[in-house]
Design a protein around this motif. Structure first.
Motif, PDB file in Angstrom:
ATOM      1  N   HIS A 429       0.924  -1.226   0.111  1.00  0.00           N
ATOM      2  CA  HIS A 429       0.055  -0.042  -0.075  1.00  0.00           C
ATOM      3  C   HIS A 429       0.818   1.345  -0.135  1.00  0.00           C
ATOM      4  O   HIS A 429       0.481   2.132  -0.655  1.00  0.00           O
ATOM      5  CB  HIS A 429      -0.932   0.098   1.223  1.00  0.00           C
ATOM      6  CG  HIS A 429      -1.983  -0.996   1.174  1.00  0.00           C
ATOM      7  ND1 HIS A 429      -2.560  -1.662   0.140  1.00  0.00           N
ATOM      8  CD2 HIS A 429      -2.302  -2.065   2.098  1.00  0.00           C
ATOM      9  CE1 HIS A 429      -3.278  -2.698   0.500  1.00  0.00           C
ATOM     10  NE2 HIS A 429      -3.129  -2.949   1.756  1.00  0.00           N
ATOM     11  N   GLN A 430       2.179   1.321   0.553  1.00  0.00           N
ATOM     12  CA  GLN A 430       2.867   2.408   0.805  1.00  0.00           C
ATOM     13  C   GLN A 430       3.548   2.710  -0.869  1.00  0.00           C
ATOM     14  O   GLN A 430       3.421   3.945  -1.111  1.00  0.00           O
ATOM     15  CB  GLN A 430       3.938   2.276   1.765  1.00  0.00           C
ATOM     16  CG  GLN A 430       3.630   2.398   3.313  1.00  0.00           C
ATOM     17  CD  GLN A 430       4.786   1.821   4.130  1.00  0.00           C
ATOM     18  OE1 GLN A 430       5.921   1.473   3.727  1.00  0.00           O
ATOM     19  NE2 GLN A 430       4.484   2.213   5.312  1.00  0.00           N
ATOM     20  N   TRP A 431       3.894   1.752  -1.459  1.00  0.00           N
ATOM     21  CA  TRP A 431       4.434   1.812  -2.692  1.00  0.00           C
ATOM     22  C   TRP A 431       3.513   2.516  -3.512  1.00  0.00           C
ATOM     23  O   TRP A 431       3.677   3.356  -4.478  1.00  0.00           O
ATOM     24  CB  TRP A 431       5.103   0.891  -3.140  1.00  0.00           C
ATOM     25  CG  TRP A 431       6.447   0.587  -2.521  1.00  0.00           C
ATOM     26  CD1 TRP A 431       6.930  -0.210  -1.859  1.00  0.00           C
ATOM     27  CD2 TRP A 431       7.710   1.387  -2.723  1.00  0.00           C
ATOM     28  NE1 TRP A 431       8.120  -0.085  -1.519  1.00  0.00           N
ATOM     29  CE2 TRP A 431       8.683   1.106  -2.078  1.00  0.00           C
ATOM     30  CE3 TRP A 431       7.790   2.522  -3.477  1.00  0.00           C
ATOM     31  CZ2 TRP A 431       9.852   1.554  -1.976  1.00  0.00           C
ATOM     32  CZ3 TRP A 431       9.127   3.296  -3.644  1.00  0.00           C
ATOM     33  CH2 TRP A 431      10.168   2.729  -2.836  1.00  0.00           C
ATOM     34  N   VAL A 432       2.200   1.972  -3.692  1.00  0.00           N
ATOM     35  CA  VAL A 432       1.111   2.583  -4.448  1.00  0.00           C
ATOM     36  C   VAL A 432       0.683   4.129  -4.073  1.00  0.00           C
ATOM     37  O   VAL A 432       0.617   4.776  -4.965  1.00  0.00           O
ATOM     38  CB  VAL A 432      -0.314   1.692  -4.206  1.00  0.00           C
ATOM     39  CG1 VAL A 432      -1.284   2.386  -4.923  1.00  0.00           C
ATOM     40  CG2 VAL A 432       0.026   0.191  -4.965  1.00  0.00           C
ATOM     41  N   ASP A 433       0.863   4.206  -2.679  1.00  0.00           N
ATOM     42  CA  ASP A 433       0.634   5.539  -2.433  1.00  0.00           C
ATOM     43  C   ASP A 433       1.756   6.587  -2.887  1.00  0.00           C
ATOM     44  O   ASP A 433       1.377   7.822  -3.212  1.00  0.00           O
ATOM     45  CB  ASP A 433       0.546   5.743  -0.877  1.00  0.00           C
ATOM     46  CG  ASP A 433      -0.847   4.938  -0.356  1.00  0.00           C
ATOM     47  OD1 ASP A 433      -1.733   4.849  -0.918  1.00  0.00           O
ATOM     48  OD2 ASP A 433      -0.599   4.730   0.941  1.00  0.00           O
ATOM     49  N   ARG A 434       2.920   6.187  -2.831  1.00  0.00           N
ATOM     50  CA  ARG A 434       4.149   6.848  -3.512  1.00  0.00           C
ATOM     51  C   ARG A 434       3.927   6.969  -4.860  1.00  0.00           C
ATOM     52  O   ARG A 434       4.132   8.175  -5.575  1.00  0.00           O
ATOM     53  CB  ARG A 434       5.310   6.121  -3.175  1.00  0.00           C
ATOM     54  CG  ARG A 434       5.632   6.159  -1.461  1.00  0.00           C
ATOM     55  CD  ARG A 434       7.202   5.651  -1.468  1.00  0.00           C
ATOM     56  NE  ARG A 434       7.411   5.175   0.071  1.00  0.00           N
ATOM     57  CZ  ARG A 434       8.520   4.532   0.267  1.00  0.00           C
ATOM     58  NH1 ARG A 434       9.227   4.100  -0.646  1.00  0.00           N
ATOM     59  NH2 ARG A 434       8.717   4.287   1.661  1.00  0.00           N
TER      60      ARG A 434
END
Length: 821
Positions: A429-434
Motif C-alpha cells: 500500500h505504501q508503494w502505491v501511495d508513493r
C-alpha cells in the motif's frame, strides 16, 4: 546359412489391365510422372483406348515441366515433341514448348513453333512469350529478328525501344531518354523495358520512388533481374539489399549508387560469410577492413561484439585503446550473463553502478546507474538458484534505483506488485501511495491505487481514484467495475445501518454506471435482498430472479447469492426457492459457464471477499464434472489458478489431477495438485510429494519457468524443518533454535502427549523414520534432535553429547544411502 533369396518382383507386363490402370492413376496422383508414362504406354500397347491417351499426355507434359524446373530445357522440349505422335495429335500448352526452345538457345526452331502456334495461344501466354522475344530482339538475336512478321507489334515497336535503350546506354540527358520512352505504348511487348528504364532514371532524382515503377514486373519477365537491382539500389539499407544479388548484379547495382572499387570489393568479401556470420568472423572482418569504415562506427561495432567474442579484447585494445573501467565491468557482467553466471553478473553490474554513482552529479550518470540497478533487479527476480536461506534483492535494487531516478513509474508499480506477492500488505500500500503522489494523473497508477484502496476497505477513496481513471480513460472497464463496487459497498453499509433510502440512492448510482451490454445482475441481487429487508417479498423475488437472469447461468446466480446474502447478514438458503434455481449440486455446467465462474470468483477476490471456499461447497460436484470436460492447457491453468487463489483445496487437487492426465508432469500442475492435497500447508506435504515438487522445480528451471519455480520454492520453504535442506544444496545448515520451532511441531508435541506411552512411542518412531535424508547430519543426530524437539523437557545438547562420535557422512564414500534415490 544362406539368406533366402527375395521373391521375384512382378514385371509390369505380368500385371492385369485393371491393376495397371489403378497403378497409373496412383502414380499420377503421387507426381511420379516417369512411372506413369511407362504404365500408360504399356496400356496403349495392349489396347489403344482413347481414355488412356489423355492421362499419358498429362504425364508427358508434367514430366517435361519437372525437367524444365531443373533447367533441363532441351530435354523438356524433346519430351513435349513426343506428345503429338503418342497422344493422337494432342499439343498441350505450346507456349511452354516455345519457351523451352528459347531457353535452350534453339532460336530458329523456337520461332518456327511460335509462328505455327501463335494464333491459337491465349492472350496471357502470348504476352509472356512476346516479352521474352522482344528482349532477345533487343539483344540482337538474328534468328528472332528475321522471323518476326513486319506487321507484328514486336516489329512495329522495336525501333522506339531500341532508340530508348541506346539513349540511356550512351548517357543522353534524362529528358531525351524520357522522350524516347514515350514512343513505347503501355501495352507493348517492350513495356517492361519502358518501366525498368524509367525506374533507373528515377534512381538519380527520387530513389524512394523508383521501386514503385517496377513492382508490377512479374518474376517470369526477362527484366525481373533489373527490377530487383533497382529495388536493391533504392533500399534504405543498400548494403544488406545488395548482398541478396548475384555478383554481376551486385557490381552493376554498386555502380548505380556510386560505390567505388574498394567498396565493391568490401561487399564481395562480406558476401562470402553467408547470411549468419559468426561473432569472430564479424569482428575479424571489421578489423581487417578498418580503413574502409568510419572509425567510431567500427569501434562501436567491435565493442558491441566483445560480450559474445571476449577473445577480441586484445585486438580491440590494440586498435582502439583500453576500455574505461565502467566498460570493463560492463563487459564482464555481460559475459557472465551469457554464461549463465547470474551471481558473477550481479557482482560486476554492482561495480558498474558504483562507478556511475561516484559521478552522481552528472544527470546522465544517475540515470545510467538507475538503469543498471533495474537490470540487476530483473536478474535477481529471475534467479532460480538462490540458496535455501537467501532472499532476492530485487526490492533493494529497485528502491535504490528510485533514489537516483524517481520518475520511473514502472519501478513503483513493480515494487508494489512484488510486495503484494510476498504478502507485505503494508509495504504494498505504501508503494502505491508513493506512486500516486509522484504520478497523480497516470491512469495505470490511479487504477492500482483504486485496487489497493478497495483491499483496505477504503471504498470512498477507491471510488475517487476510479472516477479519476474514467476521466482519463472513459472506456476503462476495470475502473468502472471498481467504482460500481464502491457504490455497492456503501449501499451495503447503509442497509446494515437500516438507512434503506440512502442505500437505494447508492444502488441507483451503481446502476447508472453499468453499461447495458455488461450488466452482471449484482445490482439487481442487492436490490432484491434490500426489498426482503423492507418486507417487500414480491418485489424482492422479482429482483432476485432478474439478477439470476442477468447472471447468465444458475451456477453464477447461485454464487452471487451465496456471496451477497451473508454480506447483509442474510442466509442464502432462505432465498434459494425465490431464485427457482433448483438443487445446485445437479447443475450442468459448460466450458463457457466454467470460465465465467472463474472471472466472477477472481472479481470477488479482488474485492477482498474471503469466504469463497465455503461459497463453492454446494457447487463441488457440478464443477468437478465440468472440469473433466476441459482439455485446453490454458483453460486448465485458468481454473487451477482461480481455485488456488480462492482457495478451494479439494477442487484444486481434483482439477490439477485431471490437468496432469492431459498434460503429464507439467510442473505448475504438479504444484497445484500437491498444494491442494496439503491444503496449502507446506508442513503437511508428504515426503513422496516433496520429492515430486523438487523434480518439478528442476523441470521448471530447465524450461526457465520462473513463476513456477518461485511458487514451488516458497511452498517447499514453508514446510522445511529448521535443519532440513532442499535436495542438491551442500551449504551447512544451522542448528535448530528452540524459540523458532514452528507452531506445527508444537501441535504434534501436544498430540503425542495425549497418546498412551506405547502408542506414543510407535507414533514417534514413525515420524522419526520419515525424516528426510541429510548429507551433513547422520541420521542418528537427526533423530536425536527431532526427538528432543517433539518430546520436550530434555536438554538438546546433553542428548547430542550422549551420542557416539560419527564421522561426517559422504554420499560418495559409504554414507547412508538416500532411500528416495
Amino acid at each position: 546359412m544362406r539368406k533366402p533369396s527375395p521373391k521375384p518382383r512382378l514385371r509390369l507386363d505380368d500385371l492385369p489391365t485393371p491393376e495397371l490402370v489403378s497403378q497409373g492413376n496412383a502414380l499420377l496422383s503421387a507426381r511420379d510422372y516417369k512411372g506413369a508414362i511407362d504404365i500408360y504406354k504399356l496400356l496403349l500397347k495392349r489396347e489403344p483406348q482413347a481414355s488412356w491417351r489423355e492421362p499419358l499426355a498429362v504425364a508427358y507434359l508434367e514430366r517435361a515441366r519437372q525437367l524444365a524446373q531443373k533447367e533441363m530445357y532441351r530435354e523438356a522440349a524433346v519430351i513435349w515433341e513426343n506428345i503429338p505422335s503418342l497422344c493422337s495429335g494432342q499439343v498441350p500448352q505450346p507456349d511452354l514448348y516455345v519457351d523451352w526452345l528459347l531457353h535452350s538457345n534453339q532460336y530458329a526452331k523456337a520461332m518456327r513453333a511460335y509462328t505455327h502456334y501463335a494464333a491459337g495461344l491465349p492472350a496471357a501466354d502470348a504476352g509472356e512469350l512476346e516479352t521474352l522475344l522482344a528482349a532477345l530482339a533487343l539483344a540482337g538475336q538474328k534468328d528472332v529478328l528475321q522471323a518476326i512478321p513486319p506487321d507484328a507489334t514486336l516489329r512495329q515497336h522495336f525501333g522506339a525501344a531500341q532508340a530508348a535503350l541506346c539513349a540511356y546506354g550512351q548517357g543522353d540527358a534524362e529528358a531525351v531518354v524520357r522522350e524516347a520512352l514515350k514512343a513505347i505504348p503501355i501495352r507493348s511487348p517492350y513495356r517492361d523495358l519502358r518501366q525498368t528504364l524509367a525506374a533507373l532514371l528515377k534512381l538519380e532524382s527520387d530513389p524512394a520512388g523508383a521501386p514503385t515503377l517496377v513492382e508490377r514486373i512479374p518474376s517470369t519477365s526477362p527484366y525481373y533481374p533489373l527490377a530487383k537491382l533497382v529495388c536493391a539500389a533504392a533500399a534504405s539499407e543498400p548494403a544488406q539489399a545488395l548482398l541478396t544479388l548475384d555478383p554481376a548484379q551486385r557490381e552493376l547495382a554498386g555502380g548505380l549508387i556510386g560505390l567505388d572499387a574498394r567498396q565493391n570489393k568490401l561487399l564481395k568479401d562480406w558476401a562470402r560469410f553467408g547470411e549468419k556470420p559468426g561473432d569472430k568472423a564479424l569482428f575479424d572482418f571489421i578489423a581487417a577492413h578498418l580503413a574502409a569504415f568510419d572509425r567510431e562506427s567500427a569501434r562501436h561495432a567491435c565493442w558491441m561484439l566483445l560480450p559474445a567474442y571476449p577473445q577480441g579484447l586484445k585486438s580491440y585494445t590494440h586498435l582502439f585503446g583500453p576500455l574505461p573501467p565502467f566498460e570493463t565491468q560492463r563487459l564482464q557482467a555481460l559475459r557472465a550473463e551469457r554464461g549463465g553466471d547470474i551471481r558473477g553478473a550481479l557482482r560486476n553490474w554492482r561495480g558498474c553502478a558504483d562507478l556511475l554513482i561516484k559521478d552522481a552529479d552528472n544527470p546522465d550518470s544517475r540515470l545510467m546507474a538507475a538503469l543498471v540497478l533495474r537490470h540487476m533487479a530483473k536478474l535477481t527476480h529471475e534467479d532460480d538458484d538462490l540458496d535455501w536461506d537467501e532472499t532476492p534483492k530485487t526490492l533493494i535494487y529497485l528502491e535504490e534505483s528510485l533514489r537516483l531516478d524517481p520518475d520511473d513509474r514502472d519501478s513503483y508499480l513493480k515494487l508494489a506488485a512484488l510486495n503484494r506477492e510476498a504478502g507485505n500488505d503494508k509495504e504494498y500500500h505504501q508503494w502505491v501511495d508513493r506512486a500516486v503522489r509522484q504520478f497523480p494523473d497516470d491512469a495505470q497508477v490511479l487504477l492500482d491505487a483504486a485496487v489497493t484502496a478497495t483491499a483496505r476497505k477504503a471504498h470512498k477513496k477507491a471510488a475517487g481514484f476510479a472516477a479519476r481513471v474514467l476521466e482519463l480513460d472513459p472506456i476503462n472497464s476495470k475502473a468502472r467495475s471498481i467504482l460500481i463496487n464502491a457504490h455497492l459497498a456503501h449501499a451495503r453499509k447503509q442497509i446494515l445501518a437500516g438507512k434503506y433510502a440512502l442505500a437505494e440512492k447508492e444502488l441507483d448510482r451503481a446502476g447508472q454506471l453499468e453499461r447495458d451490454n455488461a450488466r452482471s445482475g449484482v445490482i439487481e441481487t442487492n436490490r432484491g435482498l434490500l426489498a426482503f429487508k423492507q418486507q417487500q417479498r414480491e418485489r424482492g423475488q422479482h429482483l432476485l430472479r432478474e439478477g439470476a437472469r442477468l447472471a447468465g447461468h444458475p451456477l453464477l446466480a447461485w454464487l452471487r447469492l451465496v456471496v451477497e446474502a451473508p454480506r447483509l447478514n442474510l442466509e442464502p438458503a432462505d432465498f434459494q426457492r425465490n431464485l427457482a434455481l433448483g438443487d445446485p449440486r445437479k447443475l450442468t455446467v459448460e466450458r463457457a459457464d466454467l470460465l465465467a465462474l472463474t472471472r466472477l470468483i477472481n472479481a470477488y477476490r479482488e474485492e477482498g471477499v474471503n469466504n469463497l471456499s465455503s461459497a463453492l461447497e454446494d457447487l463441488e460436484k457440478p464443477l468437478q464434472r465440468a472440469i473433466k470436460t476441459l482439455s485446453s492447457e490454458d483453460d486448465l491453468l485458468l481454473i487451477c489458478e482461480c481455485l488456488h487463489q480462492a482457495p478451494h483445496y479439494e477442487l484444486l487437487e481434483s482439477a490439477a489431477t485431471w490437468a496432469l492426465e492431459c498434460q503429464p508432469e507439467r510442473p505448475l500442475f504438479v504444484y497445484y495438485q500437491i498444494y491442494g492435497r496439503a491444503e496449502g500447508n507446506g508442513y503437511k506435504v508428504k515426503h513422496r510429494d516433496s520429492r515430486r515438487l523438487e523434480d518439478a522445480m528442476e523441470t521448471a528451471r530447465d524450461a526457465e519457468d520462473h513463476r513456477t519455480l518461485m511458487r514451488i520454492g516458497q511452498f517447499l520453504g514453508q514446510g522445511r524443518l529448521p535443519f532440513s535442506r532442499p535436495r542438491g544444496h551442500s551449504r551447512p545448515m544451522p542448528m535448530p533454535m528452540l524459540p523458532n520451532i514452528p507452531a506445527e511441531i508444537e501441535e504434534i508435541r501436544r498430540d503425542l502427549e495425549r497418546l498412551p506411552p506405547a502408542l506414543r512411542e510407535r507414533m514417534l518412531n514413525r515420524i522419526l523414520d520419515d525424516l528426510p535424508p541429510d548429507d551433513d547430519f547422520p541420521i542418528e543426530v537427526q533423530r536425536a534432535m527431532m526427538k528432543a524437539l517433539l518430546l520436550g523437557g530434555g536438554n538438546l545438547e546433553e542428548l547430542l553429547d550422549d551420542l557416539p562420535d560419527f564421522p561426517p557422512s559422504s554420499p560418495r564414500r559409504g554414507g547412508r544411502r538416500n532411500r528416495w534415490s
